[in-house]
Design an enzyme around this catalytic site. Structure first.
Site, PDB file in Angstrom:
ATOM      1  N   CYS A   1      33.831 -23.546   4.096  1.00  0.00           N
ATOM      2  CA  CYS A   1      34.511 -22.457   4.189  1.00  0.00           C
ATOM      3  C   CYS A   1      35.994 -22.523   3.282  1.00  0.00           C
ATOM      4  O   CYS A   1      36.712 -21.865   2.376  1.00  0.00           O
ATOM      5  CB  CYS A   1      34.833 -21.768   5.482  1.00  0.00           C
ATOM      6  SG  CYS A   1      35.474 -22.296   6.628  1.00  0.00           S
TER       7      CYS A   1
ATOM      8  N   HIS B   1      37.461 -19.856  10.046  1.00  0.00           N
ATOM      9  CA  HIS B   1      37.230 -19.672   8.687  1.00  0.00           C
ATOM     10  C   HIS B   1      38.128 -19.163   7.394  1.00  0.00           C
ATOM     11  O   HIS B   1      38.986 -17.935   8.130  1.00  0.00           O
ATOM     12  CB  HIS B   1      36.212 -18.369   9.220  1.00  0.00           C
ATOM     13  CG  HIS B   1      35.117 -18.352   7.679  1.00  0.00           C
ATOM     14  ND1 HIS B   1      34.814 -18.626   7.376  1.00  0.00           N
ATOM     15  CD2 HIS B   1      35.019 -16.078   7.224  1.00  0.00           C
ATOM     16  CE1 HIS B   1      33.826 -18.400   6.583  1.00  0.00           C
ATOM     17  NE2 HIS B   1      34.106 -17.181   6.113  1.00  0.00           N
TER      18      HIS B   1
END
Length: 185
Positions: free
Chosen positions: A20, A135
């Protein structure tokens, strides 16, 4: 690597493995039409692994790091820390600023002409809460609209107003996430 998609002229790289951080940076910088007219990915796992290795080596030389590289996943799957993303951003000639959560998201000036975008770090849990990580994703202005370019989304999400962006970011801060402001120097 995630698959880049185009929504009109918006570059949106989708999630792959624990990359990510890579997708966040590509989504942040590959929507600069004047600088990257063909919207090819700028960052890769190899480029961020290299930054993580350099930072780990420097930390070991001064005696503040052990055997494991704390700047990425021990398994080599990505999951880069803030130091790696900050180095990648500053290497692009941009400024990386931590947003002070005590001030509230409404203090971010989304009209600032030097603003490249926002980088969000959201805490996540996996395996029924056993494994905790975070994330990374980008929010930036594209074609007059603010877009959430989260690599978990199938396509960019339009945030229709500055108030909507501020509300989204405040929700991130409220759950212990972090927001970073990326600006041209």
């Amino acid at each position: 690597m995630g698959t880049p998609s185009k929504s009109d002229t918006t570059f949106h790289e989708r999630q792959s493995l624990m990359l990510c951080g890579v997708h966040c940076l590509n989504n942040l910088f590959c929507n600069e039409p004047a600088e990257r007219p063909h919207a090819m990915p700028l960052f890769s796992k190899a480029s961020l692994d290299s930054i993580a290795a350099d930072k780990h080596r420097a930390s070991r030389e001064i005696g503040i790091a052990g055997f494991w590289n704390q700047h990425r996943s021990a398994l080599g799957l990505g999951n880069y820390d803030v130091v790696v993303l900050e180095c990648a951003v500053t290497a692009q000639g941009c400024q990386w600023q931590w947003m002070d959560a005590r001030q509230g998201a409404h203090t971010i000036d989304l009209s600032d002409h030097t603003l490249v975008g926002l980088v969000v770090n959201l805490p996540t849990t996996h395996l029924f809460g056993i494994y905790k990580s975070s994330h990374w994703y980008a929010i930036r202005q594209c074609g007059g609209a603010m877009l959430n370019l989260d690599s978990h989304l199938t396509m960019p999400e339009v945030l229709p107003s500055h108030a909507a962006v501020h509300t989204h970011l405040q929700a991130v801060l409220d759950v212990g996430g972090h927001v970073f402001i990326v600006s041209r120097q």
